[in-house]
Design a protein around this motif. Structure first.
Motif, PDB file in Angstrom:
ATOM      1  N   ASP A  54       0.856  -1.177   0.000  1.00 41.62           N
ATOM      2  CA  ASP A  54       0.000   0.000   0.000  1.00 41.62           C
ATOM      3  C   ASP A  54       0.900   1.237   0.000  1.00 41.62           C
ATOM      4  O   ASP A  54       2.070   1.166   0.427  1.00 41.62           O
ATOM      5  CB  ASP A  54      -0.887   0.014   1.245  1.00 41.62           C
ATOM      6  N   PRO A  55       0.397   2.393  -0.464  1.00 42.22           N
ATOM      7  CA  PRO A  55       1.215   3.604  -0.428  1.00 42.22           C
ATOM      8  C   PRO A  55       1.756   3.853   0.978  1.00 42.22           C
ATOM      9  O   PRO A  55       1.009   3.802   1.957  1.00 42.22           O
ATOM     10  CB  PRO A  55       0.235   4.702  -0.858  1.00 42.22           C
ATOM     11  N   GLY A  56       3.063   4.065   1.079  1.00 42.77           N
ATOM     12  CA  GLY A  56       3.718   4.337   2.358  1.00 42.77           C
ATOM     13  C   GLY A  56       4.042   3.110   3.181  1.00 42.77           C
ATOM     14  O   GLY A  56       4.715   3.222   4.203  1.00 42.77           O
ATOM     15  N   GLU A  57       3.589   1.932   2.765  1.00 43.45           N
ATOM     16  CA  GLU A  57       3.846   0.706   3.526  1.00 43.45           C
ATOM     17  C   GLU A  57       5.260   0.203   3.249  1.00 43.45           C
ATOM     18  O   GLU A  57       5.686   0.133   2.096  1.00 43.45           O
ATOM     19  CB  GLU A  57       2.831  -0.372   3.144  1.00 43.45           C
ATOM     20  N   GLN A  58       5.978  -0.154   4.280  1.00 46.07           N
ATOM     21  CA  GLN A  58       7.320  -0.711   4.121  1.00 46.07           C
ATOM     22  C   GLN A  58       7.224  -2.103   3.468  1.00 46.07           C
ATOM     23  O   GLN A  58       6.284  -2.863   3.753  1.00 46.07           O
ATOM     24  CB  GLN A  58       8.014  -0.826   5.473  1.00 46.07           C
ATOM     25  N   PRO A  59       8.174  -2.457   2.599  1.00 48.49           N
ATOM     26  CA  PRO A  59       8.116  -3.751   1.917  1.00 48.49           C
ATOM     27  C   PRO A  59       8.039  -4.952   2.866  1.00 48.49           C
ATOM     28  O   PRO A  59       7.252  -5.877   2.630  1.00 48.49           O
ATOM     29  CB  PRO A  59       9.400  -3.777   1.083  1.00 48.49           C
ATOM     30  N   ALA A  60       8.823  -4.970   3.940  1.00 45.93           N
ATOM     31  CA  ALA A  60       8.780  -6.104   4.868  1.00 45.93           C
ATOM     32  C   ALA A  60       7.424  -6.200   5.556  1.00 45.93           C
ATOM     33  O   ALA A  60       6.885  -7.295   5.748  1.00 45.93           O
ATOM     34  CB  ALA A  60       9.892  -6.005   5.902  1.00 45.93           C
ATOM     35  N   ALA A  61       6.847  -5.062   5.914  1.00 47.57           N
ATOM     36  CA  ALA A  61       5.515  -5.058   6.526  1.00 47.57           C
ATOM     37  C   ALA A  61       4.482  -5.604   5.539  1.00 47.57           C
ATOM     38  O   ALA A  61       3.567  -6.344   5.924  1.00 47.57           O
ATOM     39  CB  ALA A  61       5.134  -3.659   6.986  1.00 47.57           C
ATOM     40  N   CYS A  62       4.632  -5.269   4.266  1.00 52.96           N
ATOM     41  CA  CYS A  62       3.731  -5.793   3.239  1.00 52.96           C
ATOM     42  C   CYS A  62       3.845  -7.309   3.139  1.00 52.96           C
ATOM     43  O   CYS A  62       2.822  -8.011   3.052  1.00 52.96           O
ATOM     44  CB  CYS A  62       4.038  -5.145   1.894  1.00 52.96           C
ATOM     45  N   ALA A  63       5.065  -7.826   3.160  1.00 58.05           N
ATOM     46  CA  ALA A  63       5.262  -9.279   3.069  1.00 58.05           C
ATOM     47  C   ALA A  63       4.548  -9.984   4.224  1.00 58.05           C
ATOM     48  O   ALA A  63       3.821 -10.964   4.018  1.00 58.05           O
ATOM     49  CB  ALA A  63       6.749  -9.615   3.074  1.00 58.05           C
ATOM     50  N   VAL A  64       4.717  -9.477   5.430  1.00 57.06           N
ATOM     51  CA  VAL A  64       4.088 -10.061   6.617  1.00 57.06           C
ATOM     52  C   VAL A  64       2.568  -9.974   6.497  1.00 57.06           C
ATOM     53  O   VAL A  64       1.848 -10.940   6.777  1.00 57.06           O
ATOM     54  CB  VAL A  64       4.607  -9.364   7.894  1.00 57.06           C
ATOM     55  N   ARG A  65       2.066  -8.827   6.072  1.00 51.26           N
ATOM     56  CA  ARG A  65       0.618  -8.635   5.918  1.00 51.26           C
ATOM     57  C   ARG A  65       0.044  -9.586   4.876  1.00 51.26           C
ATOM     58  O   ARG A  65      -0.986 -10.236   5.100  1.00 51.26           O
ATOM     59  CB  ARG A  65       0.311  -7.183   5.524  1.00 51.26           C
ATOM     60  N   GLU A  66       0.699  -9.682   3.703  1.00 52.06           N
ATOM     61  CA  GLU A  66       0.199 -10.543   2.630  1.00 52.06           C
ATOM     62  C   GLU A  66       0.144 -12.011   3.056  1.00 52.06           C
ATOM     63  O   GLU A  66      -0.810 -12.720   2.753  1.00 52.06           O
ATOM     64  CB  GLU A  66       1.041 -10.388   1.373  1.00 52.06           C
ATOM     65  N   VAL A  67       1.175 -12.460   3.772  1.00 52.76           N
ATOM     66  CA  VAL A  67       1.190 -13.847   4.246  1.00 52.76           C
ATOM     67  C   VAL A  67      -0.008 -14.098   5.144  1.00 52.76           C
ATOM     68  O   VAL A  67      -0.727 -15.084   4.989  1.00 52.76           O
ATOM     69  CB  VAL A  67       2.518 -14.192   4.958  1.00 52.76           C
ATOM     70  N   HIS A  68      -0.250 -13.193   6.079  1.00 52.54           N
ATOM     71  CA  HIS A  68      -1.378 -13.388   6.998  1.00 52.54           C
ATOM     72  C   HIS A  68      -2.710 -13.296   6.259  1.00 52.54           C
ATOM     73  O   HIS A  68      -3.604 -14.118   6.480  1.00 52.54           O
ATOM     74  CB  HIS A  68      -1.335 -12.388   8.155  1.00 52.54           C
ATOM     75  N   GLU A  69      -2.867 -12.298   5.396  1.00 48.85           N
ATOM     76  CA  GLU A  69      -4.128 -12.143   4.672  1.00 48.85           C
ATOM     77  C   GLU A  69      -4.464 -13.375   3.833  1.00 48.85           C
ATOM     78  O   GLU A  69      -5.620 -13.790   3.762  1.00 48.85           O
ATOM     79  CB  GLU A  69      -4.070 -10.920   3.750  1.00 48.85           C
ATOM     80  N   GLU A  70      -3.457 -13.953   3.192  1.00 44.94           N
ATOM     81  CA  GLU A  70      -3.714 -15.061   2.277  1.00 44.94           C
ATOM     82  C   GLU A  70      -3.717 -16.432   2.950  1.00 44.94           C
ATOM     83  O   GLU A  70      -4.372 -17.347   2.460  1.00 44.94           O
ATOM     84  CB  GLU A  70      -2.683 -15.046   1.147  1.00 44.94           C
TER      85      GLU A  70
END
Length: 159
Positions: A54-70
């Motif tokens: 997402d805009p402003g989201e750090q790449p590592a935070a995105c990876a963690v979020r995507e894993v949990h969401e999926e």
């Protein structure tokens, strides 16, 4: 991969032209060394987990979020294993995107692997010597995440 709302907004004015976008991939291992994969609802194929920050989201935070969401698995990002500009992709609707992928090696710390959204048909842990049919994209990233080598990138520079 579902299209984030911010990209829909950009598409409203940019049309179908090439968009250069960030992407992240998470190679998640459990304590036994198994790797987490999802079978995508759009292709029906097994794949590594990934998404768009997402805009402003750090790449590592995105990876963690995507894993949990999926997958409902909780993980921590341990290190960057690969950075690569991918070839442009033209989607069925004519949209063109090119992604700069940042791949993270991650360690599972909780949760039970299960389908957690509409992007996956199935989710599971696989021994690295017994992977389902994966494309080259996933295989390269798993191999790099298993190595102790430095972050992979396309070497460039002056000689």
């Amino acid at each position: 991969m579902a299209t984030p709302d911010f990209i829909r907004t950009i598409r409203a004015s940019a049309g179908r032209q090439l968009l250069w976008l960030p992407g992240v991939t998470a190679i998640v291992f459990d304590d036994e060394g198994n790797v987490l994969l999802g079978r995508r609802s759009d292709t029906g194929r097994w794949s590594v987990i990934g998404g768009i920050p997402d805009p402003g989201e750090q790449p590592a935070a995105c990876a963690v979020r995507e894993v949990h969401e999926e997958t409902a698995v909780r993980c921590v990002a341990e290190r960057v294993v690969l950075v690569q500009a991918l070839e442009p992709v033209t989607y069925a609707n004519g949209d063109i995107c090119q992604f700069m992928d940042i791949t993270f090696r991650c360690r599972a710390v909780g949760g039970e692997a299960r389908v957690n959204d509409d992007e996956s048909l199935d989710v599971g842990w696989f021994a690295v010597d017994a992977l389902p049919d994966l494309d080259e994209f996933g295989l390269v990233r798993i191999k790099q995440a298993l190595s102790d080598g430095p972050t992979w990138f396309e070497p460039m520079g002056f000689e």
